[in-house]
Enzyme design. Sequence first.
Site, PDB file in Angstrom:
ATOM      1  CG  ASP A 154      57.125  55.837  58.574  1.00 24.42           C
ATOM      2  OD1 ASP A 154      57.505  56.867  59.178  1.00 24.42           O
ATOM      3  OD2 ASP A 154      57.535  54.707  58.879  1.00 24.42           O
ATOM      4  CG  ASP A 155      55.025  56.939  62.890  1.00 26.00           C
ATOM      5  OD1 ASP A 155      54.919  56.028  63.719  1.00 26.00           O
ATOM      6  OD2 ASP A 155      56.118  57.343  62.450  1.00 26.00           O
ATOM      7  CD  GLU A 164      63.008  49.590  62.853  1.00 34.33           C
ATOM      8  OE1 GLU A 164      62.383  50.618  62.584  1.00 34.33           O
ATOM      9  OE2 GLU A 164      63.026  49.078  64.003  1.00 34.33           O
ATOM     10  CG  PHE A 165      64.606  54.740  64.339  1.00 41.21           C
ATOM     11  CD1 PHE A 165      65.659  55.594  64.637  1.00 41.21           C
ATOM     12  CD2 PHE A 165      63.347  55.042  64.860  1.00 41.21           C
ATOM     13  CE1 PHE A 165      65.474  56.717  65.440  1.00 41.21           C
ATOM     14  CE2 PHE A 165      63.152  56.163  65.660  1.00 41.21           C
ATOM     15  CZ  PHE A 165      64.220  57.005  65.953  1.00 41.21           C
ATOM     16  CG  ASN A 166      60.332  51.926  65.256  1.00 41.70           C
ATOM     17  OD1 ASN A 166      60.575  53.118  65.427  1.00 41.70           O
ATOM     18  ND2 ASN A 166      59.411  51.502  64.394  1.00 41.70           N
ATOM     19  CB  THR A 193      54.002  52.478  63.806  1.00 37.30           C
ATOM     20  OG1 THR A 193      53.422  53.666  64.363  1.00 37.30           O
ATOM     21  CG2 THR A 193      52.915  51.559  63.295  1.00 37.30           C
ATOM     22  CG  HIS A 218      59.467  52.209  57.257  1.00 35.93           C
ATOM     23  ND1 HIS A 218      60.395  51.304  56.798  1.00 35.93           N
ATOM     24  CD2 HIS A 218      60.074  53.430  57.181  1.00 35.93           C
ATOM     25  CE1 HIS A 218      61.507  51.935  56.467  1.00 35.93           C
ATOM     26  NE2 HIS A 218      61.341  53.226  56.681  1.00 35.93           N
ATOM     27  CG  ASP A 219      55.510  53.486  60.924  1.00 35.13           C
ATOM     28  OD1 ASP A 219      56.333  52.550  60.980  1.00 35.13           O
ATOM     29  OD2 ASP A 219      55.704  54.590  61.465  1.00 35.13           O
ATOM     30  CG  ASN A 262      60.107  58.814  63.664  1.00 36.69           C
ATOM     31  OD1 ASN A 262      61.109  58.138  63.472  1.00 36.69           O
ATOM     32  ND2 ASN A 262      58.910  58.470  63.224  1.00 36.69           N
ATOM     33  CG  ASN A 269      66.390  51.786  59.491  1.00 33.01           C
ATOM     34  OD1 ASN A 269      66.681  51.484  60.658  1.00 33.01           O
ATOM     35  ND2 ASN A 269      65.161  52.150  59.152  1.00 33.01           N
ATOM     36  CG  ASP A 318      57.755  57.154  66.205  1.00 25.87           C
ATOM     37  OD1 ASP A 318      57.060  56.545  65.361  1.00 25.87           O
ATOM     38  OD2 ASP A 318      59.002  57.071  66.241  1.00 25.87           O
TER      39      ASP A 318
HETATM   40  C1  BDR Z   1      60.784  53.154  61.491  1.00 19.82           C
HETATM   41  O1  BDR Z   1      61.551  54.195  62.092  1.00 19.82           O
HETATM   42  C2  BDR Z   1      60.857  55.421  62.015  1.00 19.82           C
HETATM   43  O2  BDR Z   1      61.714  56.436  61.607  1.00 19.82           O
HETATM   44  C3  BDR Z   1      59.709  55.211  61.074  1.00 19.82           C
HETATM   45  O3  BDR Z   1      58.599  55.993  61.490  1.00 19.82           O
HETATM   46  C4  BDR Z   1      59.432  53.731  61.170  1.00 19.82           C
HETATM   47  O4  BDR Z   1      58.540  53.457  62.228  1.00 19.82           O
HETATM   48  C5  BDR Z   1      61.545  52.632  60.295  1.00 19.82           C
HETATM   49  O5  BDR Z   1      62.783  52.146  60.690  1.00 19.82           O
HETATM   50 CA    CA Z   2      57.247  55.196  63.289  1.00 21.60          CA
END
Ligand code: BDR
Ligand code: CA
Length: 311
Positions: free
Chosen positions: A13-14, A166-168, A126, A241-242, A38, A160, A9
């Site tokens: 970082d992707d 965590e977001f994902n 990711t 991250h990714d 994202n 986060n 997405d």
């Molecule tokens: C993940 O969330 C997204 O914002 C980033 O691309 C990463 O995959 C980090 O928490």
């Molecule tokens: Ca991502």
Amino acid sequence: MRKIILDCDPGHDDAVAILLAAGNPYIELLGLTTIGGNHTIDKVTHNARQVLTIAGALDVPVYRGASRPLINDVVTAEDIHGDSGMEVHGYNLPEPAVGVEDGHAVRWIVDTLMREEPGTVTLVPTGPLTNIALAVRMEPRIVSRVREVVLMGGAYGTGNITASAEFNTFVDPEAAAIVFGEDWPVVMVGLDLTHQALATPEVESRFAALGTSAGDFVVALVDAFRHNYKDAQDFDNPPVHDPCAVAYVIDPSLVETVPAPLSVELAGTLTRGRTVADFRASDAPCNSSVATRLDVERFWDLVVDAVQRLG
Ligand code: BDR
Ligand code: CA
């Protein structure tokens, strides 16, 4: 050579994960599938095509995936990734020279896994895990055909998007529960690991020194990412991250892992989307592991090398 499907997405970082996969000689990038995360599916798909264009990877097919999570409402991350989902500072993003293939990403993932030799294709998600969960529900036989699932998502420590999650995994916890619940090898590359992959000014200067379009693109990504991460989460240097998940596929010795059963909280009001890694000693067989420690120097060497090869 490792064949991968990168389900992403982009996302700053992707984008770096795509560059690493496109530039590293040991990765065969079978295709990119996109997932709303994202930003909206339209924006992240557009961004993915732009990144492939910058990489010169014009023959990598792009398939559009799910626009929303299985149950949750859409959650996006403009605070981190900007209005476009891939804000850059000081770089003219090209019009995409890569199209979008016909057909849904989930169908293509299933067809690809059923066509390729069993045990040869690694899934690298990711973003939120919606596409992967839908694929395994559509065709359960993919479980025994996948080499492994190496995902960026989750955390065994602090989250986060919330203190817990965590977001994902927060965006689509039900999808994460499906992926963790299947009998395939899973490596969770979560925040505990990816918060070690900081794009410091020294790291950024290595990309600037390349003097290439792809190198300048990384600098422009990192500049915007640093600014947004400072505002949103008070990081001095942004965690990239990714690409850590792609790096693990290329060279597992870069990442220390610990075997642990994985699950995700679906019910908690404060903890929904939290991943739980059960580190208690057990004799029960375990097909999942959690990334704990990154060889930071060799990780950045790998990313710089890949970006350099893209020119
Ligand atoms: C993940 O969330 C997204 O914002 C980033 O691309 C990463 O995959 C980090 O928490
Ligand atoms: Ca991502």
